[in-house]
Design an enzyme around this catalytic site. Structure first.
Site, PDB file in Angstrom:
ATOM      1  N   SER A   1       0.843  -1.205   0.000  1.00 39.44           N
ATOM      2  CA  SER A   1       0.000   0.000   0.000  1.00 39.44           C
ATOM      3  C   SER A   1       0.879   1.257   0.000  1.00 39.44           C
ATOM      4  CB  SER A   1      -0.974  -0.058   1.167  1.00 39.44           C
ATOM      5  OG  SER A   1      -2.028   0.852   0.978  1.00 39.44           O
TER       6      SER A   1
ATOM      7  N   GLU B   1      -9.568  -5.454  -3.204  1.00 38.06           N
ATOM      8  CA  GLU B   1      -8.940  -4.249  -2.667  1.00 38.06           C
ATOM      9  C   GLU B   1      -9.901  -3.410  -1.817  1.00 38.06           C
ATOM     10  OE1 GLU B   1      -5.986  -3.508  -2.357  1.00 38.06           O
ATOM     11  OE2 GLU B   1      -4.975  -4.902  -3.674  1.00 38.06           O
TER      12      GLU B   1
ATOM     13  N   HIS C   1      -7.942  -5.499   0.488  1.00 35.74           N
ATOM     14  CA  HIS C   1      -6.669  -4.850   0.804  1.00 35.74           C
ATOM     15  C   HIS C   1      -6.106  -5.405   2.112  1.00 35.74           C
ATOM     16  CE1 HIS C   1      -3.955  -1.558  -0.109  1.00 35.74           C
ATOM     17  NE2 HIS C   1      -4.078  -1.029   1.089  1.00 35.74           N
TER      18      HIS C   1
END
Ligand SMILES: *[C@@H]1O[C@H](CO)[C@@H](O)[C@H](O)[C@H]1NC(C)=O
Ligand SMILES: *[C@@H]1O[C@H](CO)[C@@H](O)[C@H](O)[C@H]1NC(C)=O
Ligand SMILES: *[C@@H]1O[C@H](CO)[C@@H](O)[C@H](O)[C@H]1NC(C)=O
Ligand SMILES: *[C@@H]1O[C@H](CO)[C@@H](O)[C@H](O)[C@H]1NC(C)=O
Ligand SMILES: *[C@@H]1O[C@H](CO)[C@@H](O)[C@H](O)[C@H]1NC(C)=O
Ligand SMILES: *[C@@H]1O[C@H](CO)[C@@H](O)[C@H](O)[C@H]1NC(C)=O
Length: 554
Positions: A200, A331, A451
């Site tokens: 990230s 995600e 995510h």
């Protein structure tokens, strides 16, 4: 015989007092942790890699740590950088610490090193062992380094001038890489084989290090998981943001000099306390403070980022290293639920989509181009219909694609076009029992593969209440596969140097902009082609690359 006796004496001393290592700055005493398979991990935590960035050193590039006498204890994690969450340990602005984990100190053949840059949107999380535990990876012969870097305004505040240039956090990361070059041999690591990995915001960082002149030569492979800096990394203009921060802390904005002096007097906690005032819609934008391009102020200062990253990638002006890059299936798709479950936010998005879309999906604001993009996205993802519960999938894909998925695809495409080393693309789609997002909240049903979910199989994370997988868990096998893939890449620059049953006998073929090959990492591994083609093509069309001047033949 004598040799063996000495060895046993050394081992006994290590068990009793902890392992001791001599770095260029001084000696460190570590502690011993265990891998899941039962190996001893010589762990050196809370190692200072720069002087505390406090007082006059706030808003400055990090200054290397001075040396110390005697043996410094490195048996516990260092302070966590100031942020709005106390579950990771004690917070302090004095937070520039790294952790080193190794299973062998006196090696004849130095081992590959990985430096992991943690996620957290540049305003949260930590590299400490409570978040990025070494218990899985260290069953491979790898030396792991995790680190903190400054967060939020303290890491990034910028007036785009020599006084407040920004990128302090990025320079912290460079300092970690320099520390590794100087010291990692003492931990059994090979300074000539460093993989820079990140997730990230940490993955944004990895790609920025590829284009940074400061990081050149400090790493030899890169892993960019779920993040690429080809979005608006800073909410609005950095100088407006800096003035807003000053105003929130009751500092004058009349002169830059007075403003910076005033900001240096404030408590680190005051910056954290005012952070929520930077939200512009719901919890968006997801990136508030972030890296900026640093013009040359002629003062000889090192610049981390000299131009727009996309331009540098297009020009081939980046470190040519093997790259593994990819994302998870969904995600940030769960963000659509967050909006739809709040009638005010749904209403606001409906009435004010043109203002909100660039904030939530991280692209330029207020321009003709921005309005054209917004209209295109609304048509493709929302079919030009008002947002209702029926829009859950479309709105979710919009969040996923805008923030993570398209930028990852574009980075892979631009890098593979000019790289001299292979690019390996993946989608992580393994759905285990555990996840960062459950739906409904508080239940035990994962929303999907979101995510951070792939990180569950690379690092043990007790601070987010995840368990340590053992051979009894179904997830254990996936963890072993992930560790094998990642460590193969760290050792050889290739995730599948040979066919093995553990990795479904597959060979991971490199991605090119023509073949669009990627590895689907599910309960099996399989090579596929053309991931989310239509969605990615939509963004390609709305964000055309600048035309390069054609070179005429003859
Ligand atoms: C380091 O830790 C040891 C063992 O816990 C302790 O005895 C010693 O006082 C510590 N040293 C310092 C400098 O804190
Ligand atoms: C700024 O001023 C406001 C209003 O007087 C006050 O509530 C707040 O505590 C001050 N903040 C700081 C960081 O000085
Ligand atoms: C980018 O280009 C500049 C100027 O040609 C060069 O000095 C620098 O080394 C290049 N950076 C990378 C990362 O290749
Ligand atoms: C929506 O806004 C109204 C008026 O400000 C407020 O009373 C209400 O609590 C809000 N609803 C939600 C779900 O936040
Ligand atoms: C979506 O459905 C939930 C209940 O499942 C409801 O609370 C919410 O108001 C709905 N949202 C919209 C925008 O219709
Ligand atoms: C991999 O190949 C070996 C040897 O051909 C075979 O025995 C094994 O079953 C294969 N494993 C998988 C998971 O396909």
């Amino acid at each position: 015989m004598k040799c063996v006796a000495v060895l046993f004496a050394v081992l006994a001393a290590v068990r009793a007092n902890g392992p001791v290592v001599r770095t260029a700055q001084g000696q460190l005493r570590g502690s011993v942790l265990k891998t899941v398979d039962g190996r001893d991990i010589f762990s050196f935590r809370g190692v200072p890699f720069a002087r505390p960035p406090v007082g006059d050193l706030r808003f400055k590039a990090p200054v290397p740590m001075e040396s110390w006498d005697g043996i410094r204890n490195a048996t516990e994690d260092g302070f966590v950088c100031p942020q709005d969450w106390n579950g990771y340990g004690t917070r302090s602005e004095d937070c520039l610490f790294l952790n080193v984990y190794t299973t062998k100190l006196d090696v004849t053949t130095p081992r590959p090193v990985v430096v992991f840059l943690h996620p957290g949107g540049y305003y949260s999380v930590t590299g400490n062992s409570v978040w990025a535990g070494p218990q899985y990876l260290l069953d491979e012969d790898i030396v792991l380094v995790t680190a903190n870097y400054r967060l939020g305004a303290l890491g990034f505040l910028s007036l785009r001038d020599a006084k407040l240039p920004g990128n302090y956090a990025m320079k912290d990361q460079v300092q970690v890489l320099r520390w590794v070059q100087e010291n990692i041999a003492a931990f059994g690591g090979d300074a000539g084989s460093v993989t820079l990995a990140g997730y990230s915001a940490g993955s944004f960082s990895v790609i920025l290090h590829m284009v940074s002149p400061m990081s050149q030569g400090l790493f030899h492979r890169a892993i960019a998981m779920s993040g690429s800096p080809l979005v608006e990394m800073v909410a609005g203009r950095p100088e407006d943001q800096a003035r807003k921060q000053a105003a929130l802390l009751n500092c004058t904005t009349d002169s830059a000099e007075e403003m910076v002096n005033c900001l240096r007097q404030k408590n680190a906690d005051d910056f954290v306390a005012t952070f929520p005032s930077f939200a512009e819609f719901a919890y968006d934008p997801m990136l508030v403070f972030g890296p900026v391009v640093e013009p040359d102020f002629g003062d000889g200062a090192e610049r981390f980022l000299t131009a727009d990253p996309q331009e540098l990638l297009l020009a081939g002006n980046f470190s040519k290293v093997p790259l593994m890059i990819g994302h998870t299936t969904l995600e940030f798709a769960w963000k659509s639920l967050q909006i739809l479950r709040n009638s005010n936010w749904t209403e606001e998005m409906n009435t004010d989509f043109e203002r909100i879309a660039p904030i939530s999906f991280l692209y330029e604001r207020g321009t003709e181009q921005s309005r054209r993009i917004t209209a295109g996205l609304r048509k493709f993802y929302l079919k030009d219909q008002p947002i209702t519960n029926a829009s859950e999938t479309g709105l979710g894909q919009l969040y996923a694609d805008g923030i993570i998925i398209f930028p990852a695809h574009r980075a892979a495409k631009l890098i593979s076009a000019k790289n001299t080393a292979p690019v390996y693309f993946y989608k992580f789609s393994y759905a285990g029992k555990y996840s960062y997002i459950y739906d409904p909240p508080g239940s035990q049903t994962p929303y999907g593969v979101v995510h951070h979910d792939d990180l569950l199989y690379l690092f043990y994370n007790p601070s987010e209440f995840f368990k340590l997988f053992t051979p009894q868990d179904e997830e254990f096998q996936t963890m072993k596969k992930m560790i094998k893939i990642w460590s193969n890449f760290m050792k050889e620059g290739n995730p599948t140097p040979e066919r093995t049953s553990l990795l479904s006998n597959v060979t991971w073929e490199p991605y090119t902009g023509d073949n669009l090959k990627y590895m689907d990492i599910g309960s099996r591994l399989s090579m596929k082609e053309g991931l989310y083609n239509e969605r990615v093509a939509t963004w390609e069309r709305l964000f055309p690359l600048p035309h390069t001047t054609a070179v005429k033949n003859g």
